[in-house]
Design a protein around this motif. Structure first.
Motif, PDB file in Angstrom:
ATOM      1  N   LYS A 142       0.827  -1.205   0.000  1.00 38.04           N
ATOM      2  CA  LYS A 142       0.000   0.000   0.000  1.00 38.04           C
ATOM      3  C   LYS A 142       0.867   1.264   0.000  1.00 38.04           C
ATOM      4  O   LYS A 142       0.407   2.341  -0.345  1.00 38.04           O
ATOM      5  CB  LYS A 142      -0.905   0.017   1.235  1.00 38.04           C
ATOM      6  CG  LYS A 142      -1.803  -1.208   1.365  1.00 38.04           C
ATOM      7  CD  LYS A 142      -2.875  -1.215   0.293  1.00 38.04           C
ATOM      8  CE  LYS A 142      -3.956  -2.234   0.568  1.00 38.04           C
ATOM      9  NZ  LYS A 142      -3.505  -3.626   0.458  1.00 38.04           N
ATOM     10  N   THR A 143       2.126   1.123   0.438  1.00 37.29           N
ATOM     11  CA  THR A 143       3.045   2.249   0.500  1.00 37.29           C
ATOM     12  C   THR A 143       4.455   1.711   0.326  1.00 37.29           C
ATOM     13  O   THR A 143       4.634   0.523   0.087  1.00 37.29           O
ATOM     14  CB  THR A 143       2.881   3.015   1.828  1.00 37.29           C
ATOM     15  OG1 THR A 143       3.701   4.190   1.812  1.00 37.29           O
ATOM     16  CG2 THR A 143       3.269   2.158   3.024  1.00 37.29           C
ATOM     17  N   ASP A 144       5.457   2.586   0.416  1.00 39.49           N
ATOM     18  CA  ASP A 144       6.834   2.108   0.383  1.00 39.49           C
ATOM     19  C   ASP A 144       7.580   2.593   1.622  1.00 39.49           C
ATOM     20  O   ASP A 144       7.085   3.444   2.368  1.00 39.49           O
ATOM     21  CB  ASP A 144       7.549   2.504  -0.915  1.00 39.49           C
ATOM     22  CG  ASP A 144       7.684   4.011  -1.091  1.00 39.49           C
ATOM     23  OD1 ASP A 144       7.773   4.736  -0.077  1.00 39.49           O
ATOM     24  OD2 ASP A 144       7.707   4.470  -2.247  1.00 39.49           O
ATOM     25  N   PHE A 145       8.772   2.043   1.838  1.00 43.64           N
ATOM     26  CA  PHE A 145       9.495   2.350   3.075  1.00 43.64           C
ATOM     27  C   PHE A 145       9.888   3.821   3.143  1.00 43.64           C
ATOM     28  O   PHE A 145       9.892   4.426   4.213  1.00 43.64           O
ATOM     29  CB  PHE A 145      10.743   1.469   3.190  1.00 43.64           C
ATOM     30  CG  PHE A 145      11.319   1.447   4.584  1.00 43.64           C
ATOM     31  CD1 PHE A 145      10.860   0.543   5.535  1.00 43.64           C
ATOM     32  CD2 PHE A 145      12.302   2.354   4.959  1.00 43.64           C
ATOM     33  CE1 PHE A 145      11.371   0.540   6.819  1.00 43.64           C
ATOM     34  CE2 PHE A 145      12.825   2.350   6.249  1.00 43.64           C
ATOM     35  CZ  PHE A 145      12.361   1.439   7.178  1.00 43.64           C
ATOM     36  N   PHE A 146      10.184   4.408   1.996  1.00 48.14           N
ATOM     37  CA  PHE A 146      10.600   5.807   1.965  1.00 48.14           C
ATOM     38  C   PHE A 146       9.445   6.722   2.387  1.00 48.14           C
ATOM     39  O   PHE A 146       9.645   7.723   3.071  1.00 48.14           O
ATOM     40  CB  PHE A 146      11.114   6.151   0.562  1.00 48.14           C
ATOM     41  CG  PHE A 146      12.122   5.161   0.068  1.00 48.14           C
ATOM     42  CD1 PHE A 146      13.464   5.289   0.407  1.00 48.14           C
ATOM     43  CD2 PHE A 146      11.724   4.063  -0.693  1.00 48.14           C
ATOM     44  CE1 PHE A 146      14.388   4.362  -0.023  1.00 48.14           C
ATOM     45  CE2 PHE A 146      12.652   3.133  -1.124  1.00 48.14           C
ATOM     46  CZ  PHE A 146      13.990   3.276  -0.785  1.00 48.14           C
ATOM     47  N   SER A 147       8.236   6.357   2.000  1.00 47.75           N
ATOM     48  CA  SER A 147       7.052   7.114   2.435  1.00 47.75           C
ATOM     49  C   SER A 147       6.803   6.912   3.923  1.00 47.75           C
ATOM     50  O   SER A 147       6.363   7.845   4.616  1.00 47.75           O
ATOM     51  CB  SER A 147       5.824   6.676   1.637  1.00 47.75           C
ATOM     52  OG  SER A 147       6.005   6.912   0.257  1.00 47.75           O
ATOM     53  N   LEU A 148       7.067   5.685   4.415  1.00 48.16           N
ATOM     54  CA  LEU A 148       6.948   5.445   5.858  1.00 48.16           C
ATOM     55  C   LEU A 148       7.834   6.409   6.635  1.00 48.16           C
ATOM     56  O   LEU A 148       7.413   7.018   7.614  1.00 48.16           O
ATOM     57  CB  LEU A 148       7.350   4.009   6.212  1.00 48.16           C
ATOM     58  CG  LEU A 148       6.346   2.870   6.065  1.00 48.16           C
ATOM     59  CD1 LEU A 148       6.952   1.589   6.624  1.00 48.16           C
ATOM     60  CD2 LEU A 148       5.021   3.186   6.738  1.00 48.16           C
ATOM     61  N   VAL A 149       9.096   6.520   6.196  1.00 54.50           N
ATOM     62  CA  VAL A 149      10.044   7.411   6.871  1.00 54.50           C
ATOM     63  C   VAL A 149       9.533   8.844   6.847  1.00 54.50           C
ATOM     64  O   VAL A 149       9.550   9.556   7.860  1.00 54.50           O
ATOM     65  CB  VAL A 149      11.440   7.326   6.208  1.00 54.50           C
ATOM     66  CG1 VAL A 149      12.381   8.379   6.791  1.00 54.50           C
ATOM     67  CG2 VAL A 149      12.037   5.931   6.384  1.00 54.50           C
ATOM     68  N   GLU A 150       9.045   9.256   5.693  1.00 61.21           N
ATOM     69  CA  GLU A 150       8.620  10.657   5.511  1.00 61.21           C
ATOM     70  C   GLU A 150       7.368  10.997   6.306  1.00 61.21           C
ATOM     71  O   GLU A 150       7.229  12.094   6.843  1.00 61.21           O
ATOM     72  CB  GLU A 150       8.378  10.896   4.017  1.00 61.21           C
ATOM     73  CG  GLU A 150       8.097  12.339   3.678  1.00 61.21           C
ATOM     74  CD  GLU A 150       7.932  12.566   2.174  1.00 61.21           C
ATOM     75  OE1 GLU A 150       7.389  13.612   1.798  1.00 61.21           O
ATOM     76  OE2 GLU A 150       8.329  11.673   1.393  1.00 61.21           O
ATOM     77  N   ASN A 151       6.441  10.041   6.387  1.00 66.67           N
ATOM     78  CA  ASN A 151       5.115  10.327   6.966  1.00 66.67           C
ATOM     79  C   ASN A 151       4.929   9.834   8.391  1.00 66.67           C
ATOM     80  O   ASN A 151       3.863  10.044   8.984  1.00 66.67           O
ATOM     81  CB  ASN A 151       4.022   9.698   6.077  1.00 66.67           C
ATOM     82  CG  ASN A 151       4.058  10.244   4.662  1.00 66.67           C
ATOM     83  OD1 ASN A 151       4.302  11.428   4.455  1.00 66.67           O
ATOM     84  ND2 ASN A 151       3.815   9.381   3.676  1.00 66.67           N
TER      85      ASN A 151
END
Length: 304
Positions: free
Chosen positions: A289-298
């Motif tokens: 549903k998302t990627d790890f880089f978006s996890l870090v950012e959000n």
């Protein structure tokens, strides 16, 4: 299957399927220290928790202490030799047939289990895959066991924060430290449990937690669940690279979400070719549903 099961005496002669349909919670004790700690832990949970107790241990310990005879009210999952923490928990998740299962260890004591609050979290429509506990040192200090995603160079190196002790709010946590926590069993199975081919506990736990978040689920920490570690003043994870680390990185970082679409690319130098072709390209690219880089950012740090 590299373990055998010794069922508690109440299970003998009963149809297992009908028996387990009525279980809401099972407790699984990981045999992580010595025989005295194990027996003290078993006795505490038998007295204080009105639920089925499982012990995950080895043949050597079983024979050394005559455990099955001493504790006929306990179900034992017995491995021939020691295996990884994740493999122990996988076996417990496979065998307990409860709606939820609580993983504990022999080097810590349960000091908070607010059942109503925990069940309210787990019965919510967007409930987490795991509720992880507040962990307290032998000196009575709360330890920084809330993890947040972070990339340092080419490596994932989670940041550590304190849990929120001021309110009942659950805060996001990246993974279940040491495997301890209250799990939704059906979701655990759907997320395909721990990767037994990753041999380091830190990366094994991080892999499960990362997959959980990337698939749109969550892991949280709340003070409604807490353990004290009498013999520890801190918890230091071994974050050194281990066999199987490329499996983790390949699953965690090979999918990027670009312009709303999942795109696959290798994260060098950490590439497992089999995982990349069999899991990432065939399955994860369609499921994440998302990627790890978006996890870090959000990622929201609720409390520091």
């Amino acid at each position: 299957m590299n373990y055998r099961i010794i069922y508690r005496k109440q299970d003998l002669g009963l149809r297992i399927s009908s028996l387990y349909q009525q279980q809401q919670l099972a407790v699984g004790i990981l045999d992580s220290t010595n025989a005295d700690d194990l027996m003290a832990t078993i006795e505490w949970y038998l007295v204080n928790m009105s639920t089925v107790v499982y012990v995950i241990t080895t043949e050597h310990r079983l024979e050394e202490c005559n455990l099955a005879v001493k504790y006929p009210d306990v179900t034992f999952i017995v491995f021939k030799n020691s295996v990884t923490t994740g493999e122990y928990i996988n076996a417990f998740g496979n065998e307990c047939f409860a709606t939820y299962f609580l993983v504990v260890r022999t080097d810590c004591s349960l000091i908070a289990f607010e059942g109503d609050k925990l069940m309210a979290i787990m019965e919510d429509k967007s409930h987490p895959a795991v509720i992880t506990p507040v962990m307290v040192s032998g000196q009575g200090e709360v330890m920084p066991t809330v993890r947040a995603p972070y990339i340092k160079g080419k490596q994932i190196d989670p940041l550590s924060f304190m849990p929120d002790m001021e309110s009942d709010n659950a805060v996001l946590n990246l993974y279940p430290l040491m495997g301890i926590g209250l799990y939704d069993r059906a979701l655990f199975q759907r997320l395909r449990a721990f990767d037994s081919l990753i041999l380091g506990e830190f990366f094994q736990m991080l892999d499960y937690g990362t997959r959980c978040h990337l698939m749109g689920n969550s892991i949280v920490t709340t003070r409604a669940l807490a353990f004290v570690f009498p013999m520890r003043i801190s918890i230091i994870e071994d974050r050194s690279e281990c066999e199987g680390v490329n499996r983790f990185y390949t699953k965690a970082l090979s999918v990027r979400k670009l312009a709303g679409k999942n795109v696959v690319s290798k994260w060098k130098p950490y590439v497992d070719k089999d995982v990349f072709s069999d899991e990432v390209k065939k399955k994860l690219v369609n499921l994440q549903k998302t990627d790890f880089f978006s996890l870090v950012e959000n990622w929201k740090i609720n409390h520091q």
